[in-house]
Design a protein around this motif. Structure first.
Motif, PDB file in Angstrom:
ATOM      1  N   SER A  45       8.180  36.750  13.511  1.00  0.00           N
ATOM      2  CA  SER A  45       7.074  37.444  12.249  1.00  0.00           C
ATOM      3  C   SER A  45       6.173  36.642  12.372  1.00  0.00           C
ATOM      4  O   SER A  45       5.356  37.170  11.446  1.00  0.00           O
ATOM      5  CB  SER A  45       7.775  37.294  10.694  1.00  0.00           C
ATOM      6  OG  SER A  45       9.242  38.753  10.696  1.00  0.00           O
ATOM      7  N   CYS A  67       4.596  45.911   6.537  1.00  0.00           N
ATOM      8  CA  CYS A  67       5.075  44.354   7.788  1.00  0.00           C
ATOM      9  C   CYS A  67       3.905  43.260   7.509  1.00  0.00           C
ATOM     10  O   CYS A  67       4.412  42.624   8.697  1.00  0.00           O
ATOM     11  CB  CYS A  67       4.388  45.571   8.865  1.00  0.00           C
ATOM     12  SG  CYS A  67       5.727  46.602   9.281  1.00  0.00           S
ATOM     13  N   CYS A  96       1.181  36.805   9.728  1.00  0.00           N
ATOM     14  CA  CYS A  96       2.681  37.416   9.202  1.00  0.00           C
ATOM     15  C   CYS A  96       2.626  38.650   9.744  1.00  0.00           C
ATOM     16  O   CYS A  96       1.782  39.940   9.364  1.00  0.00           O
ATOM     17  CB  CYS A  96       3.481  37.005   8.438  1.00  0.00           C
ATOM     18  SG  CYS A  96       5.152  37.579   7.908  1.00  0.00           S
ATOM     19  N   PHE A  98       5.833  40.714  10.095  1.00  0.00           N
ATOM     20  CA  PHE A  98       7.549  41.210   9.743  1.00  0.00           C
ATOM     21  C   PHE A  98       7.913  42.019  10.813  1.00  0.00           C
ATOM     22  O   PHE A  98       8.054  43.326  10.724  1.00  0.00           O
ATOM     23  CB  PHE A  98       7.633  41.568   8.698  1.00  0.00           C
ATOM     24  CG  PHE A  98       8.720  41.509   7.387  1.00  0.00           C
ATOM     25  CD1 PHE A  98       9.856  40.878   7.974  1.00  0.00           C
ATOM     26  CD2 PHE A  98       9.168  43.021   6.628  1.00  0.00           C
ATOM     27  CE1 PHE A  98      11.077  40.645   7.932  1.00  0.00           C
ATOM     28  CE2 PHE A  98      10.935  42.939   6.341  1.00  0.00           C
ATOM     29  CZ  PHE A  98      11.457  41.462   6.652  1.00  0.00           C
TER      30      PHE A  98
END
Length: 147
Positions: A45, A67, A96, A98
């Motif tokens: 991630s 996300c 990030c 995810f």
């Protein structure tokens, strides 16, 4: 506004539950507090740490799931038994996206750090290079967002 006391490794933070944004998730998180676990560095991630929760089922749907959490944002992935990935809590400390070995994931943004954000950039590399760090999330007694 519900204030949280968060300890991650040697660092202390204050956070708030995002109750207007994710009311069902926040209610279940409140029931589960205090949370004591381990944070490990993410694998797919980017700049985040996560606490794997296995088959734990919070019984919540997706709520404003994302996300791409911002630094200091906690996500709950309400996976569980038979889902694409296990249940987990993720804390972003930088950029990030995810994901899991099965591909992109979205999580409910249930809390946001409001004090101590500058320490997140230390927490991430420490977790990556030195291993799992303790993670404790609890209600902050007598704390306010201005503390």
């Amino acid at each position: 506004m519900t204030t949280l006391a968060i300890t991650a490794g040697p660092f202390r933070f204050l956070g708030v539950l995002n109750e207007a944004q994710c009311p069902l998730t926040c209610a279940k998180i409140r029931e589960a507090l205090p949370f004591d676990g381990q944070a490990i560095h993410v694998r797919w991630s980017g700049e985040a740490v996560w606490a794997p929760l296995g088959d734990l089922d919070f019984g919540v749907p997706y709520e404003d799931a994302t996300c791409h959490p911002a630094p200091g944002q906690f996500l709950l992935f309400p996976g569980g038994k038979g889902k694409v990935s296990e249940t987990e809590i993720l804390l972003a400390y930088g950029p990030c996206s995810f994901a899991s070995k099965a591909g992109p994931l979205a999580g409910n943004p249930f809390a946001t750090i409001v004090s101590g954000l500058d320490k997140l950039k230390e927490l991430g590399p420490m977790t990556l290079w030195k291993g799992a760090q303790t993670l404790k999330i609890e209600l902050a007694e007598g704390a306010t967002q201005a503390d």
